[in-house]
Enzyme design. Sequence first.
Site, PDB file in Angstrom:
ATOM      1  CG  ASP A  50      33.986  43.689  37.709  1.00 12.08           C
ATOM      2  OD1 ASP A  50      33.779  43.300  38.868  1.00 12.08           O
ATOM      3  OD2 ASP A  50      33.094  43.942  36.871  1.00 12.08           O
ATOM      4  CD  GLU A  52      42.667  43.794  42.000  1.00 12.06           C
ATOM      5  OE1 GLU A  52      43.714  44.273  42.427  1.00 12.06           O
ATOM      6  OE2 GLU A  52      41.585  43.837  42.636  1.00 12.06           O
ATOM      7  CE1 TYR A  53      35.720  35.720  40.018  1.00  8.54           C
ATOM      8  CE2 TYR A  53      35.379  36.188  37.682  1.00  8.54           C
ATOM      9  CZ  TYR A  53      35.209  35.359  38.780  1.00  8.54           C
ATOM     10  OH  TYR A  53      34.559  34.159  38.635  1.00  8.54           O
ATOM     11  CG  ASP A  54      37.365  40.235  34.189  1.00 12.31           C
ATOM     12  OD1 ASP A  54      36.541  39.458  34.720  1.00 12.31           O
ATOM     13  OD2 ASP A  54      37.051  41.324  33.684  1.00 12.31           O
ATOM     14  CB  SER A  99       0.610  28.934  43.978  1.00  7.66           C
ATOM     15  OG  SER A  99      -0.711  28.502  44.047  1.00  7.66           O
ATOM     16  CD  GLU A 130      10.618  34.051  53.257  1.00 11.06           C
ATOM     17  OE1 GLU A 130      11.141  33.685  54.322  1.00 11.06           O
ATOM     18  OE2 GLU A 130      10.464  33.315  52.271  1.00 11.06           O
ATOM     19  CE  LYS A 132       3.467  36.106  46.213  1.00  9.44           C
ATOM     20  NZ  LYS A 132       3.857  36.191  44.813  1.00  9.44           N
ATOM     21  CG  ASP A 134       6.967  40.877  40.876  1.00  7.77           C
ATOM     22  OD1 ASP A 134       6.485  39.795  40.480  1.00  7.77           O
ATOM     23  OD2 ASP A 134       6.503  41.985  40.564  1.00  7.77           O
ATOM     24  NE  ARG A 153       4.188  27.397  40.896  1.00  5.92           N
ATOM     25  CZ  ARG A 153       2.997  26.958  40.533  1.00  5.92           C
ATOM     26  NH1 ARG A 153       2.673  26.895  39.257  1.00  5.92           N
ATOM     27  NH2 ARG A 153       2.116  26.578  41.438  1.00  5.92           N
ATOM     28  CD  GLU A 191       9.849  34.092  42.460  1.00  7.11           C
ATOM     29  OE1 GLU A 191       9.762  32.987  43.046  1.00  7.11           O
ATOM     30  OE2 GLU A 191       8.920  34.594  41.805  1.00  7.11           O
ATOM     31  CE1 TYR A 243      10.269  30.490  47.448  1.00  2.92           C
ATOM     32  CE2 TYR A 243      11.330  32.428  46.537  1.00  2.92           C
ATOM     33  CZ  TYR A 243      10.448  31.385  46.407  1.00  2.92           C
ATOM     34  OH  TYR A 243       9.742  31.214  45.256  1.00  2.92           O
ATOM     35  CE  LYS A 315       7.790  31.224  52.781  1.00  4.58           C
ATOM     36  NZ  LYS A 315       9.067  31.025  52.101  1.00  4.58           N
ATOM     37  CE  LYS A 339      -0.406  39.313  44.563  1.00  9.14           C
ATOM     38  NZ  LYS A 339       0.457  38.771  43.509  1.00  9.14           N
ATOM     39  CB  CYS A 433       3.646  66.740  10.686  1.00  7.82           C
ATOM     40  SG  CYS A 433       3.467  67.548  12.287  1.00  7.82           S
ATOM     41  CB  CYS A 436       2.739  71.429  10.279  1.00  5.42           C
ATOM     42  SG  CYS A 436       4.165  70.343  10.046  1.00  5.42           S
ATOM     43  CB  CYS A 451       7.324  66.817  11.947  1.00  2.00           C
ATOM     44  SG  CYS A 451       6.982  68.442  11.256  1.00  2.00           S
ATOM     45  CB  CYS A 456       6.081  71.809  12.958  1.00  2.00           C
ATOM     46  SG  CYS A 456       4.917  70.765  13.836  1.00  2.00           S
TER      47      CYS A 456
END
Length: 693
Positions: A50, A52-54, A99, A130, A132, A134, A153, A191, A243, A315, A339, A433, A436, A451, A456
């Site tokens: 990271d 080096e990337y920066d 959908s 494949e 689904k 979430d 969507r 997604e 997808y 599919k 599902k 509490c 007590c 408390c 107690c």
Amino acid sequence: MYTKAEILSLQSLTKAFIESQHNIELVSLRKVLKFHEYQYYVAADPLISDYEYDVLYQQLINLETANPNLIVQDSPTQRVGNSLNNNFETIAHLVPMLSLENSYNAEDLNDFDRKAREGAGLDEIAYCVEPKFDGASISLVYENDFLVRACTRGDGVAGEEITQNIKQIRSIPLSIPLSQYGIQQMEIRGEVIMSKKSFHDFNEKLKAKQLATLANPRNAAAGSLRMKDPKEVGERNLDAFIYHISYYTLTNGYATPSLLKTHSGSLELLWNLGFRSPQKEKKVITNMEGVINFCTHFEIERDNLPYEIDGLVIKVNDFFLQEKLGMTSHHPRWAIAYKFKARQATTVLESVEFQVGRTGAVTPVAKLKAVAIGGVTVSSISMHNEEYIREKDLRLGDTVIIERAGDVIPQIVQSIPTLRKGNESIIQFPTTCPICDYPLEKEETEAVWRCNNPECSAQIVERMIHFVSKDAMDIKSFGDANIRKFYEMDLLKNIPQIYHLNFEVIAKLEGFGKKSVDNLMAAIENSKTQPLYRLIYALGIRFVGETTAKTIASHIHHILDLQNLTIEQLQSYEDVGIKVANSIYYYFHEPKNIELIKELEALGLNMIQTNATAVDGNLSGLNFLFTGTLMQLKRSDAETMVEARGGHILSGVSSKLNYLVVGEDAGSKLEKAKKIASIKIITEADFVELIKN
Ligand code: IVH
């Protein structure tokens, strides 16, 4: 996406750029950065740190600032949006986003297959299966190689424009080589998700800021899309799986790319273009019987994935057949969702119980009308603190959505205010509490009410439960229920009494045969020789977890040596910050605590750091940390191996760390460690080698 030759040449360019910071050519630098974004976010195979990337990224900013005429719209610097650009205009999709029909069992799937075979006039149909995902669905439009628009969507026909926010997701390329395939315009679907790891890290950050945590990765992803400030979206570390190609136009004179004959081919094309498509996750199966087998087996895999999925999508693989089958007004006839067992359910919040923990923290616990989710009955869920109740606006009598995901403890996702009848009532947090009656207090920097009465009874019982627990003194066959029962019967009023229980009385209790009494007696006796760190942890000193207990045990001889250490001395130990040091200091300056320890010593408990843990092995003086999933070893075994050789386990990355052992799916710890040059980052295999020597 990148050929071997390209990878090699980009890598050698990278090296040259990192080594000599001058003479960097802007266009090549941009290519190099794009390549590393791809390796990190799409191929999940980072080739530079990271840091080096920066450094290279900063170089690009410098060069572009000096030559603004050379800035192009797909430069990695152009992801950083301007909040004023976010106006969420409603825009129609090129093709409506339909959908999918849902299925839940083999019968539903066979039904779907039968209709599809009838429609196609075939005996057997090949399907592409494949995950689904979430998350939240999005649609992207690319024209002449550039990302021109991203939308939610919406109602399926039109969505809201969220281009600036989507540009923050680094697995979505800002430009793609469409022209190489003769494609002029393309609309694609996918997604946006948050990985389990990013979700966990993000919630930890929220917790540290005392903010309400998010209920699940889906809400976290969906809630991000319409945020006003794209920078905040960037901080959420989102990902996107693409997808589906919903629409494309060809450049004059070009034929349809050959990959666009099947769905699996389109996933390959998307992958080749630089998207994170489910190219590796997908499976083409020649008939429904195979699909059903795959579906039933895959459900078990669900918890092993680094992101949440709620099922599989099946599919019809052949696009010609898809076309032939067409759609109903709601869904395509060529695809169906399978599902998995629901992990969400709705139920009623009937009452709230306020429980007092061993540190006196008062936790509101929702008592729910019992409901089954994912094979388990849930009737009680922690609501953490008062703020959580207020933020979610939870009321007594509310219908609530609850969720139980994998290994995550059940959560209340939200209440459903539209189902309120008017007789729901605000949850009143107690001011004293519930056990007590001592007035509750809340520190300014904390979210919990406490408390602070050390006498107690709830706290006394909880402290004893913690003392005997598995990671503490490990007194098997005790159990929470027995502790509560003995306490109520006046057989057990404090920790020392564990060591002089009246077994004559216990033996006469219902459910206590000779064997269970003997087991309990033996377990109590054995606990006297537990190593010192277990006793330190068992005392329940605030902020002192198992790792910290091990650290401090390794620095002392007798537990009461802790009385003589200053806060500064404690802070010099690995992983001991000011909060922990203060807590230990004050614990060992409270006469009652010292009295308790002396009493336990008189009863014969080990108070001394024995050689068993303070070994002088080949890892002596070295600090280790494990991150990610180990494949060969169990994490706890690996840690024991380090300790058995004289090494220490730290709980976080700091300059005190010598070795970070990296397993699969390592995340923020790895990233942090890469920035500290003195830390050696090694694989599990390296670790196994290291301990052999
Ligand atoms: S295909 C016309 N594939 O599930 C085909 N959808 O109810 C459109 N989803 O709105 C969808 N993973 O948000 C497809 N691999 C996948 C998916 C997927 C998740 C979502 C998508 C869609 C919903 C279907």
